[in-house]
Design a protein around this motif. Structure first.
Motif, short mmCIF file in Angstrom:
data_model
loop_
_atom_site.label_atom_id
_atom_site.label_comp_id
_atom_site.label_asym_id
_atom_site.label_seq_id
_atom_site.Cartn_x
_atom_site.Cartn_y
_atom_site.Cartn_z
N GLY A 31 0.80 -1.22 0.00
CA GLY A 31 0.00 0.00 0.00
C GLY A 31 0.83 1.26 0.00
O GLY A 31 1.67 1.50 -0.87
N THR A 50 -4.05 -8.16 -6.42
CA THR A 50 -4.55 -7.34 -5.33
C THR A 50 -4.55 -5.85 -5.66
O THR A 50 -3.81 -5.37 -6.52
CB THR A 50 -3.70 -7.54 -4.06
OG1 THR A 50 -2.34 -7.19 -4.36
CG2 THR A 50 -3.76 -8.97 -3.59
N SER A 82 -3.44 -1.26 -0.01
CA SER A 82 -4.00 -0.84 1.27
C SER A 82 -3.52 0.56 1.63
O SER A 82 -2.66 1.13 0.95
CB SER A 82 -3.58 -1.83 2.37
OG SER A 82 -2.18 -2.04 2.34
N ARG A 83 -4.10 1.10 2.69
CA ARG A 83 -3.65 2.39 3.21
C ARG A 83 -2.96 2.16 4.54
O ARG A 83 -3.49 1.49 5.42
CB ARG A 83 -4.82 3.35 3.40
CG ARG A 83 -4.36 4.76 3.75
CD ARG A 83 -5.50 5.69 4.10
NE ARG A 83 -5.05 7.06 4.22
CZ ARG A 83 -4.37 7.55 5.25
NH1 ARG A 83 -4.06 6.77 6.28
NH2 ARG A 83 -3.98 8.82 5.27
N THR A 111 -2.97 -0.66 9.33
CA THR A 111 -3.23 -0.88 7.91
C THR A 111 -4.71 -1.09 7.67
O THR A 111 -5.35 -1.88 8.36
CB THR A 111 -2.45 -2.11 7.39
OG1 THR A 111 -1.07 -1.94 7.69
CG2 THR A 111 -2.62 -2.27 5.89
N ASP A 112 -5.24 -0.34 6.70
CA ASP A 112 -6.64 -0.49 6.30
C ASP A 112 -6.69 -1.01 4.87
O ASP A 112 -6.07 -0.43 3.97
CB ASP A 112 -7.37 0.87 6.37
CG ASP A 112 -7.46 1.38 7.79
OD1 ASP A 112 -7.69 0.56 8.70
OD2 ASP A 112 -7.29 2.59 8.00
N GLY A 113 -7.43 -2.08 4.68
CA GLY A 113 -7.58 -2.65 3.34
C GLY A 113 -8.67 -3.69 3.33
O GLY A 113 -8.85 -4.42 4.32
N SER A 126 -7.14 -6.45 -0.86
CA SER A 126 -5.92 -5.64 -0.71
C SER A 126 -4.68 -6.52 -0.60
O SER A 126 -4.74 -7.71 -0.26
CB SER A 126 -6.03 -4.75 0.53
OG SER A 126 -5.93 -5.52 1.71
#
Length: 245
Positions: free
Chosen positions: A97, A173, A176-177, A205-207, A211
């Motif tokens: 990400g 994929t 992610s952020r 981590t956000d996904g 992701s």
């Protein structure tokens, strides 16, 4: 094929040497890598001083510059021909990400795509600081043609895998952020200057399930196609009226 291998961890990195050795079984491999660790330098390039290249093997060179310098000069000056591919890695640690923005590993592959050369960035993710390089190096060797088919001008391929002996699968994929939660510690120095010290935080981590982060967490190899060119949001002519001349 003629392949240039580079990285941002430096020439002595075990991940680079294992990857180059694996690819050398089937291809003509040249190594041009930084002489020291250059992690986190993003797409930096050396423009105001000459670069020094020291040969340490028949087709192996260290460079005083950055990963992008290695990508450019390795392909245009060191190798006798333009390489068929530039493979950057294996990086010690994730490039998932948001990491791609900072990564010198990713930058070397991005630079390849700018030049119309297939570029692949490869990173190994470990939670225990134990790095099993061979499985990922073998995956890249065995799947090189498939990976190159995903490359295009201004598009490079970003590969991440967990540090395990056997993968659960392969996923295409998205990214992610990553929120790094970094901080800066300031000190007053005896010379009257202020000094800052970087302190890394616990990464959040956000996904979603598609992701790169979730793929690696599931024990899979993550493969993402990354656009190299920057893009602007759709321009709104009305916003120009916000400004005065």
């Amino acid at each position: 094929m003629n392949i240039l291998v580079t990285n941002d961890d430096g020439l002595s990195s075990e991940g680079l040497q294992v990857l180059a050795s694996a690819l050398s079984r089937d291809h003509d491999v040249w190594i041009v890598a930084p002489s020291m660790n250059r992690s986190g330098v993003s797409h930096g390039i050396t423009m105001d001083e000459p670069l020094r290249f020291k040969q340490s093997g028949p087709k192996e060179f260290s460079c005083t510059g950055l990963p992008v310098d290695c990508s450019i000069t390795g392909s245009q000056g060191i190798m006798p021909c333009i390489p068929d591919a530039i493979v950057s890695g294996i990086n010690r640690g994730a490039n998932l990400g948001t990491d791609i923005v900072y990564s010198g590993t990713a930058a070397a592959a991005r630079q390849a795509s700018f030049a119309g050369i297939p570029g692949i960035a490869v990173s190994l993710v470990s939670k225990t600081d134990e790095y099993l390089w061979q499985p990922l190096a073998g995956f890249i060797r065995d799947n090189l043609s498939a990976l190159l088919s995903l490359c295009a001008r201004d598009v490079f391929v970003n590969v991440n895998a967990p540090s395990i002996s056997e993968y659960a699968g392969v996923r295409m994929t998205g990214v992610s952020r990553r929120d790094y939660r970094d901080s800066i510690l300031m000190h007053d120095g005896p010379d009257g200057c202020k000094y800052s010290f970087f302190r890394g935080g616990d990464i959040q981590t956000d996904g979603d399930e598609k992701s790169d982060f979730e793929a690696v967490e599931s024990g899979c190899v993550s493969i993402s196609r990354i656009a190299s060119q920057p893009f602007a949001l759709e321009p709104d002519a009305g916003q120009a009226r916000l400004f005065r001349l």
